[in-house]
Design a protein around this motif. Structure first.
Motif, PDB file in Angstrom:
ATOM      1  N   ILE A  32       0.814  -1.115   0.060  1.00 28.02           N
ATOM      2  CA  ILE A  32       0.170   0.091  -0.088  1.00 28.02           C
ATOM      3  C   ILE A  32       0.830   1.221   0.079  1.00 28.02           C
ATOM      4  CG2 ILE A  32      -1.631   1.550   1.381  1.00 28.02           C
ATOM      5  CD1 ILE A  32      -3.002  -1.335   2.407  1.00 28.02           C
ATOM      6  N   ALA A  33       1.892   1.100   0.766  1.00 31.91           N
ATOM      7  CA  ALA A  33       2.906   2.235   0.842  1.00 31.91           C
ATOM      8  C   ALA A  33       3.449   2.622  -0.474  1.00 31.91           C
ATOM      9  CB  ALA A  33       3.846   2.197   2.052  1.00 31.91           C
TER      10      ALA A  33
ATOM     11  N   THR B 241      -3.722  10.295   1.147  1.00 31.11           N
ATOM     12  CA  THR B 241      -4.792   9.811   1.826  1.00 31.11           C
ATOM     13  C   THR B 241      -5.684   8.914   0.697  1.00 31.11           C
ATOM     14  OG1 THR B 241      -4.842  11.334   3.633  1.00 31.11           O
ATOM     15  CG2 THR B 241      -6.556   9.747   3.420  1.00 31.11           C
ATOM     16  N   ALA B 242      -6.029   9.450  -0.388  1.00 28.52           N
ATOM     17  CA  ALA B 242      -6.701   8.697  -1.394  1.00 28.52           C
ATOM     18  C   ALA B 242      -6.169   7.699  -1.833  1.00 28.52           C
ATOM     19  CB  ALA B 242      -7.077   9.899  -2.672  1.00 28.52           C
ATOM     20  N   CYS B 243      -4.858   7.631  -2.075  1.00 31.96           N
ATOM     21  CA  CYS B 243      -3.929   6.553  -2.568  1.00 31.96           C
ATOM     22  C   CYS B 243      -3.954   5.288  -1.441  1.00 31.96           C
ATOM     23  CB  CYS B 243      -2.480   6.967  -2.715  1.00 31.96           C
ATOM     24  SG  CYS B 243      -2.156   8.261  -4.143  1.00 31.96           S
TER      25      CYS B 243
ATOM     26  N   PHE C 125      -7.592  -2.339  -2.701  1.00 34.52           N
ATOM     27  CA  PHE C 125      -6.774  -3.285  -3.787  1.00 34.52           C
ATOM     28  C   PHE C 125      -6.396  -4.666  -2.784  1.00 34.52           C
ATOM     29  CE2 PHE C 125      -4.351  -3.618  -7.682  1.00 34.52           C
ATOM     30  CZ  PHE C 125      -3.915  -4.868  -7.431  1.00 34.52           C
ATOM     31  N   VAL C 126      -5.758  -4.428  -1.811  1.00 28.42           N
ATOM     32  CA  VAL C 126      -5.347  -5.480  -1.090  1.00 28.42           C
ATOM     33  C   VAL C 126      -6.659  -6.104  -0.398  1.00 28.42           C
ATOM     34  CG1 VAL C 126      -4.241  -6.116   1.136  1.00 28.42           C
ATOM     35  CG2 VAL C 126      -3.302  -4.492  -0.192  1.00 28.42           C
ATOM     36  N   ILE C 127      -7.414  -5.708  -0.232  1.00 32.70           N
ATOM     37  CA  ILE C 127      -8.725  -6.507   0.365  1.00 32.70           C
ATOM     38  C   ILE C 127      -9.311  -7.321  -0.814  1.00 32.70           C
ATOM     39  CG2 ILE C 127     -11.295  -6.146   1.291  1.00 32.70           C
ATOM     40  CD1 ILE C 127     -10.208  -3.805   2.862  1.00 32.70           C
TER      41      ILE C 127
END
Length: 208
Positions: free
Chosen positions: A122-123, A154-156, A163-165
């Motif tokens: 995510i980062a 924050t939107a990213c 995406f991960v979920i």
């Protein structure tokens, strides 16, 4: 280069950020060389940082000359049709938002492909989406959008989390790409329209 949806989105993100950079440079009345440089670093900055961090060198645009041709062609078109897209603030925001949404998912996907922890992925998505814009703003002598009150990174992060979920539930990759990119883009559009922002902090007796 295989024309998967992932690669198509990566090219679209490159085009969007190239236009964003070209518009920002023209807004600052830079010369032709300056316009090309700002367009170039805006479009490849995030992907370059991503590839360096995961050890994927030479970075993508060095291995695939098509990116250079694409950025050059898009920049020339932006210059030629600048009269049609000269609503600079609106156009710059729109193309920057599209690039942000698309590059976020390419960053997260790259992290997942390299078996990185979901939080790191995510980062990585946030860095990929924002770093080109940071370089653009610094070179144009502006405080980068990511450091202002306006919700940007924050939107990213929210898009990356989505995406991960979705990936954990083995949903079709192409559908994940579309949902995630639209999530980031939608958040940016909503927060700007309704002037939603994160709180800012300042020292006592410092002008706000």
């Amino acid at each position: 280069m295989e024309l998967s949806l992932f690669n198509i989105l990566d090219l679209l993100g490159t085009m969007a950020f190239a236009i964003s950079g070209a518009l920002a440079a023209m807004d600052r009345k830079l010369d032709l060389f300056g316009v090309f440089i700002i367009a170039f670093v805006t479009s490849i900055g995030g992907g370059t940082l991503r590839d360096i961090l995961i050890g994927n060198t030479p970075v993508l645009w060095m291995e695939n000359i098509r990116y250079i041709y694409l950025i050059g062609a898009v920049t020339i078109l932006a210059i030629i049709f600048r009269g049609k897209i000269n609503y600079l603030k609106t156009s710059l925001f729109l193309f920057d938002t599209i690039g942000l949404g698309i590059f976020t998912i390419t960053g997260v996907e790259t992290g997942i492909r390299n078996d990185l922890d979901p939080i790191i992925s995510i980062a990585l998505g946030a860095m990929t989406g924002t770093f080109g814009g940071v370089i653009r703003d610094i070179l144009c002598n502006e405080i980068p959008v990511i450091f202002r009150k306006e919700i940007y990174a924050t939107a990213c992060l929210i898009g990356g989390l989505a995406f991960v979920i979705l990936d954990r539930y083995n949903i079709n990759n192409d559908l994940i790409y579309i949902i995630t990119s639209l999530t980031v883009i939608s958040i940016r559009l909503v927060v700007v329209k309704y002037k939603i922002s994160l709180p800012s902090f300042y020292l006592p007796n410092t002008p706000r």
